[in-house]
Scaffold this motif. Sequence first.
Motif, PDB file in Angstrom:
ATOM      1  N   ASP A 115     -61.999  10.587 -19.875  1.00 25.67           N
ATOM      2  CA  ASP A 115     -60.692  10.827 -20.487  1.00 25.67           C
ATOM      3  C   ASP A 115     -60.711  12.091 -21.359  1.00 25.67           C
ATOM      4  N   GLN A 116     -61.732  12.906 -21.152  1.00 27.20           N
ATOM      5  CA  GLN A 116     -61.877  14.112 -21.981  1.00 27.20           C
ATOM      6  C   GLN A 116     -60.742  15.108 -21.696  1.00 27.20           C
ATOM      7  N   ILE A 117     -60.270  15.745 -22.745  1.00 25.72           N
ATOM      8  CA  ILE A 117     -59.256  16.804 -22.567  1.00 25.72           C
ATOM      9  C   ILE A 117     -59.955  18.033 -22.004  1.00 25.72           C
ATOM     10  N   LEU A 118     -59.353  18.637 -20.986  1.00 26.61           N
ATOM     11  CA  LEU A 118     -59.885  19.892 -20.437  1.00 26.61           C
ATOM     12  C   LEU A 118     -59.024  21.046 -20.953  1.00 26.61           C
ATOM     13  N   TYR A 119     -59.683  22.118 -21.317  1.00 26.50           N
ATOM     14  CA  TYR A 119     -59.045  23.266 -21.978  1.00 26.50           C
ATOM     15  C   TYR A 119     -59.010  24.427 -20.976  1.00 26.50           C
ATOM     16  N   VAL A 120     -57.789  24.750 -20.525  1.00 28.21           N
ATOM     17  CA  VAL A 120     -57.602  25.792 -19.504  1.00 28.21           C
ATOM     18  C   VAL A 120     -57.004  27.038 -20.155  1.00 28.21           C
ATOM     19  N   VAL A 121     -57.551  28.190 -19.834  1.00 28.00           N
ATOM     20  CA  VAL A 121     -57.075  29.424 -20.459  1.00 28.00           C
ATOM     21  C   VAL A 121     -56.694  30.477 -19.419  1.00 28.00           C
ATOM     22  N   ASP A 122     -55.491  31.026 -19.589  1.00 27.45           N
ATOM     23  CA  ASP A 122     -55.097  32.257 -18.892  1.00 27.45           C
ATOM     24  C   ASP A 122     -55.614  33.387 -19.779  1.00 27.45           C
ATOM     25  N   GLY A 123     -56.705  34.002 -19.333  1.00 31.48           N
ATOM     26  CA  GLY A 123     -57.396  34.944 -20.216  1.00 31.48           C
ATOM     27  C   GLY A 123     -57.181  36.407 -19.889  1.00 31.48           C
ATOM     28  N   VAL A 124     -56.214  36.700 -19.033  1.00 33.10           N
ATOM     29  CA  VAL A 124     -56.200  38.038 -18.423  1.00 33.10           C
ATOM     30  C   VAL A 124     -56.059  39.185 -19.425  1.00 33.10           C
ATOM     31  N   HIS A 125     -55.288  38.996 -20.506  1.00 32.37           N
ATOM     32  CA  HIS A 125     -55.077  40.152 -21.380  1.00 32.37           C
ATOM     33  C   HIS A 125     -56.073  40.260 -22.532  1.00 32.37           C
ATOM     34  N   GLY A 126     -57.123  39.414 -22.481  1.00 29.93           N
ATOM     35  CA  GLY A 126     -58.242  39.625 -23.395  1.00 29.93           C
ATOM     36  C   GLY A 126     -59.468  40.083 -22.618  1.00 29.93           C
ATOM     37  N   PHE A 127     -59.470  39.767 -21.325  1.00 20.74           N
ATOM     38  CA  PHE A 127     -60.642  40.001 -20.478  1.00 20.74           C
ATOM     39  C   PHE A 127     -60.751  41.489 -20.126  1.00 20.74           C
ATOM     40  N   GLY A 128     -61.645  42.178 -20.828  1.00 19.24           N
ATOM     41  CA  GLY A 128     -61.797  43.613 -20.597  1.00 19.24           C
ATOM     42  C   GLY A 128     -61.372  44.430 -21.806  1.00 19.24           C
ATOM     43  N   CYS A 129     -60.757  43.775 -22.817  1.00 18.26           N
ATOM     44  CA  CYS A 129     -60.368  44.553 -24.000  1.00 18.26           C
ATOM     45  C   CYS A 129     -60.702  43.834 -25.310  1.00 18.26           C
ATOM     46  N   VAL A 130     -61.360  42.684 -25.217  1.00 20.02           N
ATOM     47  CA  VAL A 130     -61.804  41.973 -26.419  1.00 20.02           C
ATOM     48  C   VAL A 130     -63.307  41.738 -26.269  1.00 20.02           C
ATOM     49  N   ASP A 131     -64.057  41.942 -27.344  1.00 28.63           N
ATOM     50  CA  ASP A 131     -65.517  41.829 -27.263  1.00 28.63           C
ATOM     51  C   ASP A 131     -65.962  40.386 -27.514  1.00 28.63           C
TER      52      ASP A 131
ATOM     53  N   THR B 150     -52.815  30.629 -23.371  1.00 26.09           N
ATOM     54  CA  THR B 150     -53.017  32.014 -22.925  1.00 26.09           C
ATOM     55  C   THR B 150     -53.672  32.792 -24.060  1.00 26.09           C
ATOM     56  N   TRP B 151     -54.711  33.549 -23.720  1.00 25.54           N
ATOM     57  CA  TRP B 151     -55.486  34.268 -24.746  1.00 25.54           C
ATOM     58  C   TRP B 151     -54.595  35.268 -25.491  1.00 25.54           C
ATOM     59  N   VAL B 152     -53.935  36.142 -24.721  1.00 31.17           N
ATOM     60  CA  VAL B 152     -53.051  37.139 -25.342  1.00 31.17           C
ATOM     61  C   VAL B 152     -51.676  37.030 -24.683  1.00 31.17           C
ATOM     62  N   HIS B 153     -50.668  36.691 -25.474  1.00 32.60           N
ATOM     63  CA  HIS B 153     -49.318  36.508 -24.924  1.00 32.60           C
ATOM     64  C   HIS B 153     -48.715  37.855 -24.532  1.00 32.60           C
ATOM     65  N   SER B 154     -48.276  37.961 -23.284  1.00 31.02           N
ATOM     66  CA  SER B 154     -47.765  39.253 -22.840  1.00 31.02           C
ATOM     67  C   SER B 154     -46.299  39.454 -23.219  1.00 31.02           C
ATOM     68  N   GLY B 155     -45.690  38.458 -23.888  1.00 27.65           N
ATOM     69  CA  GLY B 155     -44.320  38.624 -24.364  1.00 27.65           C
ATOM     70  C   GLY B 155     -44.246  39.032 -25.829  1.00 27.65           C
ATOM     71  N   THR B 156     -45.353  38.863 -26.564  1.00 27.66           N
ATOM     72  CA  THR B 156     -45.361  39.180 -28.004  1.00 27.66           C
ATOM     73  C   THR B 156     -46.592  39.983 -28.434  1.00 27.66           C
ATOM     74  N   GLY B 157     -47.652  39.945 -27.626  1.00 27.12           N
ATOM     75  CA  GLY B 157     -48.903  40.606 -28.006  1.00 27.12           C
ATOM     76  C   GLY B 157     -49.800  39.753 -28.888  1.00 27.12           C
ATOM     77  N   VAL B 158     -49.368  38.514 -29.185  1.00 28.03           N
ATOM     78  CA  VAL B 158     -50.170  37.628 -30.053  1.00 28.03           C
ATOM     79  C   VAL B 158     -51.441  37.185 -29.326  1.00 28.03           C
ATOM     80  N   ARG B 159     -52.595  37.347 -30.023  1.00 25.96           N
ATOM     81  CA  ARG B 159     -53.858  36.846 -29.478  1.00 25.96           C
ATOM     82  C   ARG B 159     -54.180  35.505 -30.142  1.00 25.96           C
ATOM     83  N   LEU B 160     -54.411  34.478 -29.326  1.00 29.34           N
ATOM     84  CA  LEU B 160     -54.717  33.159 -29.883  1.00 29.34           C
ATOM     85  C   LEU B 160     -56.190  33.049 -30.279  1.00 29.34           C
ATOM     86  N   PRO B 161     -56.471  32.258 -31.320  1.00 33.16           N
ATOM     87  CA  PRO B 161     -57.859  32.015 -31.720  1.00 33.16           C
ATOM     88  C   PRO B 161     -58.493  30.970 -30.801  1.00 33.16           C
TER      89      PRO B 161
END
Length: 406
Positions: free
Chosen positions: A199-215, A169-180
């Motif tokens: 066999d490639q790893i796929l990277y899935v992101v819940d991006g809701v709390h960065g989408f619209g407030c991070v450039d 998750t891009w920005v954790h809504s329980g702590t406010g931490v933004r992941l790199p």
Amino acid sequence: MDSHDWTSVRAQFNLSPDYVHISNFFLASMPLPVREALARHRKAFDENPYTYLEDHMFAKPQDMVWRKVCAAAAEYIGGKPEEVALTTSTTQGLSMIYNGLHLRADQEILTTHHEWYTHDEAMRLAMLKLGGSIRRIELYRDRSEVTVDAIVQRIGDAIRPNTRLVAMTWVHSGTGVRLPLKEIGEVIAQANRRRKADDQILYVVDGVHGFGCVDEDVASLGCDFFSAGTHKWIMAPHGTGLVWAKAEHWAQVIPTIPTIMAAEPSNAWRQQRDPQGPTEASWVSPGGFLAFENQWATIEAFEFNRKLGRKRIADRVSQLNGLLKEGLDAMPHVTLHTPLPAQLSAGIVCCEVKGHSPREVVEVLKQHKIIASATPYRHSTVRFSAGIVNSPQDIEKTLAVMRSLG
Ligand SMILES: Cc1ncc(COP(=O)(O)O)c(C=O)c1O
């Protein structure tokens, strides 16, 4: 609107002036151009539902309004319109991904203990039905452990040969931490260099709390699937969202809910054959009929963001939440859970107050006409979220009440 005057920007919203609205991560109040577009579509639907939908959805490909929504989203994301699937929420998008990517029984999703309930549950339900397992790791115990290097190392170390998905998750809504996100993407890309194509790893992101407030250009963050509601920080109507992914990744998804936004699946049904060619983003956009007026007025929400400027919005959100973090951190009776460095947080600030439960704090704030929230996580905290509708005065008022609790 004078887009360089934040008072003028605030005047675009119908938010009650009696309150300090400092829970802006939750559900958007829509700015004037979005409300006007919504009203225009609603009126037209009420006057002639058949013709308005037929003309704007089915009659001519160039007149399909959903394509314009995808184009507006793609411009914001820095991607292509055909890479965007439209959903009704972050949760729905994540569910489309986990239900559409079939893991083998011996494969796993590597995720964290910091996910919001609906993200964690979307994985659990899909794995329950389809097979595969979930492994959750802790990325940090408190904010002193949140650094780019530490987070990236923990994720890199946790990847195993049978890890097929990494879900973050891009920005954790329980702590406010933004992941790199980018740096995490690099460690995943590194692991993928030693793996075969299937066999490639796929990277899935819940991006809701960065989408619209991070450039950031979402398409350049290094993730493979990015799901976000647009009814929070993008300020679009409620029940709107999207998933972004490149064509090669959409091709790996089996749609879950039939779409009405692509011709091939329904043509195939009429001709009693299977759809031809790889899955496309539009095939994964769930049908049937939707609150079309909401989906279509998302165009004006992206236009509103464009007018204000993605960077100016991000800077304002960072400035206001920065003031809040510094003020809270200076109070001896407050434990701040959100990291102080701007690049490790976004628009969410979480804390605890000695001697008061989060609910009690939220109640006191409400008595002072300040709208905050108590997080509904296992470990609850007091949560603030300053947005472009707030002012430095709002932050001062909030801090004054928090100071009085000491
Ligand atoms: C991190 C996170 N992901 C997902 C959601 C759910 O978003 P949606 O309502 O768009 O499904 C929330 C809710 O605020 C959230 O905090």
